[in-house]
Design a protein around this motif. Structure first.
Motif, PDB file in Angstrom:
ATOM      1  N   ARG A 176      24.358  19.451  -6.113  1.00  0.00           N
ATOM      2  CA  ARG A 176      23.775  20.594  -5.383  1.00  0.00           C
ATOM      3  C   ARG A 176      24.406  20.827  -4.015  1.00  0.00           C
ATOM      4  N   PRO A 177      24.501  19.829  -3.126  1.00  0.00           N
ATOM      5  CA  PRO A 177      25.087  20.111  -1.805  1.00  0.00           C
ATOM      6  C   PRO A 177      26.545  20.567  -1.879  1.00  0.00           C
ATOM      7  N   TYR A 178      27.293  20.060  -2.861  1.00  0.00           N
ATOM      8  CA  TYR A 178      28.687  20.475  -3.005  1.00  0.00           C
ATOM      9  C   TYR A 178      28.775  21.946  -3.433  1.00  0.00           C
ATOM     10  N   ILE A 179      27.868  22.357  -4.333  1.00  0.00           N
ATOM     11  CA  ILE A 179      27.849  23.751  -4.777  1.00  0.00           C
ATOM     12  C   ILE A 179      27.451  24.664  -3.620  1.00  0.00           C
ATOM     13  N   GLU A 180      26.444  24.270  -2.867  1.00  0.00           N
ATOM     14  CA  GLU A 180      26.003  25.081  -1.719  1.00  0.00           C
ATOM     15  C   GLU A 180      27.105  25.188  -0.678  1.00  0.00           C
ATOM     16  N   ASN A 181      27.836  24.082  -0.428  1.00  0.00           N
ATOM     17  CA  ASN A 181      28.948  24.124   0.520  1.00  0.00           C
ATOM     18  C   ASN A 181      30.070  25.025   0.019  1.00  0.00           C
ATOM     19  N   ALA A 182      30.320  24.983  -1.308  1.00  0.00           N
ATOM     20  CA  ALA A 182      31.379  25.826  -1.875  1.00  0.00           C
ATOM     21  C   ALA A 182      31.045  27.304  -1.716  1.00  0.00           C
ATOM     22  N   LEU A 183      29.758  27.654  -1.877  1.00  0.00           N
ATOM     23  CA  LEU A 183      29.353  29.052  -1.727  1.00  0.00           C
ATOM     24  C   LEU A 183      29.465  29.521  -0.278  1.00  0.00           C
ATOM     25  N   ASP A 184      29.402  28.592   0.667  1.00  0.00           N
ATOM     26  CA  ASP A 184      29.553  28.931   2.084  1.00  0.00           C
ATOM     27  C   ASP A 184      31.007  28.878   2.542  1.00  0.00           C
ATOM     28  N   SER A 185      31.893  28.406   1.687  1.00  0.00           N
ATOM     29  CA  SER A 185      33.284  28.182   2.084  1.00  0.00           C
ATOM     30  C   SER A 185      34.121  29.444   1.948  1.00  0.00           C
ATOM     31  N   GLY A 186      35.377  29.327   2.354  1.00  0.00           N
ATOM     32  CA  GLY A 186      36.313  30.438   2.233  1.00  0.00           C
ATOM     33  C   GLY A 186      36.745  30.719   0.817  1.00  0.00           C
ATOM     34  N   PHE A 187      36.438  29.815  -0.110  1.00  0.00           N
ATOM     35  CA  PHE A 187      36.769  30.067  -1.513  1.00  0.00           C
ATOM     36  C   PHE A 187      35.829  31.105  -2.131  1.00  0.00           C
ATOM     37  N   ALA A 188      34.655  31.255  -1.539  1.00  0.00           N
ATOM     38  CA  ALA A 188      33.675  32.215  -2.049  1.00  0.00           C
ATOM     39  C   ALA A 188      33.872  33.568  -1.364  1.00  0.00           C
ATOM     40  N   GLN A 189      33.162  34.564  -1.839  1.00  0.00           N
ATOM     41  CA  GLN A 189      33.196  35.901  -1.255  1.00  0.00           C
ATOM     42  C   GLN A 189      31.801  36.488  -1.264  1.00  0.00           C
ATOM     43  N   THR A 190      31.592  37.496  -0.438  1.00  0.00           N
ATOM     44  CA  THR A 190      30.312  38.185  -0.413  1.00  0.00           C
ATOM     45  C   THR A 190      30.378  39.366  -1.371  1.00  0.00           C
ATOM     46  N   VAL A 191      29.491  39.370  -2.342  1.00  0.00           N
ATOM     47  CA  VAL A 191      29.455  40.446  -3.330  1.00  0.00           C
ATOM     48  C   VAL A 191      28.150  41.212  -3.173  1.00  0.00           C
ATOM     49  N   GLU A 192      28.134  42.424  -3.749  1.00  0.00           N
ATOM     50  CA  GLU A 192      26.935  43.262  -3.732  1.00  0.00           C
ATOM     51  C   GLU A 192      26.344  43.287  -5.142  1.00  0.00           C
ATOM     52  N   VAL A 193      25.114  42.837  -5.257  1.00  0.00           N
ATOM     53  CA  VAL A 193      24.409  42.853  -6.538  1.00  0.00           C
ATOM     54  C   VAL A 193      23.366  43.968  -6.485  1.00  0.00           C
ATOM     55  N   ARG A 194      23.471  44.909  -7.397  1.00  0.00           N
ATOM     56  CA  ARG A 194      22.518  46.035  -7.415  1.00  0.00           C
ATOM     57  C   ARG A 194      21.818  46.101  -8.754  1.00  0.00           C
ATOM     58  N   ARG A 195      20.501  45.972  -8.707  1.00  0.00           N
ATOM     59  CA  ARG A 195      19.702  46.246  -9.894  1.00  0.00           C
ATOM     60  C   ARG A 195      19.518  47.746  -9.997  1.00  0.00           C
ATOM     61  N   PHE A 196      19.531  48.280 -11.199  1.00  0.00           N
ATOM     62  CA  PHE A 196      19.436  49.716 -11.395  1.00  0.00           C
ATOM     63  C   PHE A 196      18.158  50.244 -10.765  1.00  0.00           C
ATOM     64  N   GLY A 197      18.305  51.252  -9.918  1.00  0.00           N
ATOM     65  CA  GLY A 197      17.159  51.855  -9.257  1.00  0.00           C
ATOM     66  C   GLY A 197      16.710  51.139  -8.011  1.00  0.00           C
ATOM     67  N   ALA A 198      17.462  50.148  -7.544  1.00  0.00           N
ATOM     68  CA  ALA A 198      17.075  49.380  -6.354  1.00  0.00           C
ATOM     69  C   ALA A 198      18.277  49.253  -5.415  1.00  0.00           C
ATOM     70  N   PRO A 199      18.041  48.980  -4.122  1.00  0.00           N
ATOM     71  CA  PRO A 199      19.153  48.794  -3.183  1.00  0.00           C
ATOM     72  C   PRO A 199      19.983  47.557  -3.528  1.00  0.00           C
ATOM     73  N   SER A 200      21.218  47.529  -3.027  1.00  0.00           N
ATOM     74  CA  SER A 200      22.094  46.381  -3.239  1.00  0.00           C
ATOM     75  C   SER A 200      21.653  45.195  -2.393  1.00  0.00           C
ATOM     76  N   VAL A 201      21.947  44.003  -2.890  1.00  0.00           N
ATOM     77  CA  VAL A 201      21.670  42.756  -2.175  1.00  0.00           C
ATOM     78  C   VAL A 201      22.994  42.022  -1.999  1.00  0.00           C
TER      79      VAL A 201
END
Length: 244
Positions: free
Chosen positions: A15-40
């Motif tokens: 778990r901590p390694y996965i959380e660190n990977a998501l915070d690292s430069g290898f990850a990116q910020t994406v926009e997730v939009r459910r139909f009919g709702a704002p993006s997250v």
């Protein structure tokens, strides 16, 4: 200690390694939009695209493609059920082709397989006459009369089919083109629009040839997740020329 206890222990260690990977430069910020709702906005790790074949989900018959990306998303991503898109930092739009998984139900990440298919899909614009609602007063006489009708323009994705069982179900003859359709676009799929009935007609040109499209039957999916992600399915008949 059972096998499952060992697996859970290993997952918790990861778990901590996965959380660190998501915070690292290898990850990116994406926009997730459910139909009919704002993006997250969430952090995501996107794997290498797998391309064993050029096949991809088609608008008339969506399915799982081998041309996919394995994605790891933060737990705040609204992806528990189908009905969303993921837009990367480069602007590529991805849609799920499998149900998202929460490893071990630990709530620290989502694992989901995605495919880029938005730019492969043709969307048609259909215009249907819609009857007026209620009564109005006729100018000069004050007599009540039906409200005038309007027109409704909606988007749909259409794919021709030669399946004899489908053709028979709509009573098509040799001059008809039978189409399997889905309401809306891949970015905004939906149900049959209010005011469009079975038998409603819209002008539609195919390869420059004018004709008339007639909505004939609902064609529901057996898989509710497919319908939720890609929109309700229907059958239509197209014939060259004007309305009969």
């Amino acid at each position: 200690m059972t096998f499952f206890d060992v697996a859970l222990s290993q997952l918790q260690r990861a778990r901590p390694y996965i959380e660190n990977a998501l915070d690292s430069g290898f990850a990116q910020t994406v926009e997730v939009r459910r139909f009919g709702a704002p993006s997250v906005s969430v952090r995501a790790l996107l794997g290498q695209e797998e391309d064993n074949t050029t096949d991809a989900p088609m608008p008339g018959d969506p399915g799982i493609s081998s041309r996919t990306v394995q994605a790891l998303l933060q737990p705040s991503a609204p992806v528990a059920t189908p009905g969303y898109t993921v837009t990367t930092t480069s602007g590529q739009v991805l849609v799920p082709v499998a149900v998202a998984q929460d490893p071990g139900q630990q709530g620290f990440a989502w694992v989901v397989r995605l495919a880029a298919i938005v730019d492969r899909t043709r969307v048609q614009s259909l215009t249907f006459p819609v009857p007026g609602v209620g009564l109005i007063l006729q100018p000069g006489t004050n007599n009540r009369m039906p409200a005038p009708g309007t027109s409704l323009t909606v988007a749909a994705r259409l794919a021709a089919t030669t399946d004899p069982r489908v053709r028979d179900s709509v009573g098509a003859d040799t001059a008809d083109v039978v189409l399997v359709g889905r309401w809306g676009s891949l970015l905004d799929p939906g149900a049959r629009p209010s005011g469009v009935r079975w038998g409603s007609r819209s002008p539609l040109s195919i390869n420059g040839q004018p004709g008339t499209l007639t909505i004939t039957l609902a064609y529901p999916d057996s898989d509710l997740a497919t319908e939720q992600q890609f929109g309700e399915r229907f059958l239509a008949v197209w014939r060259a020329g004007g309305p009969p």
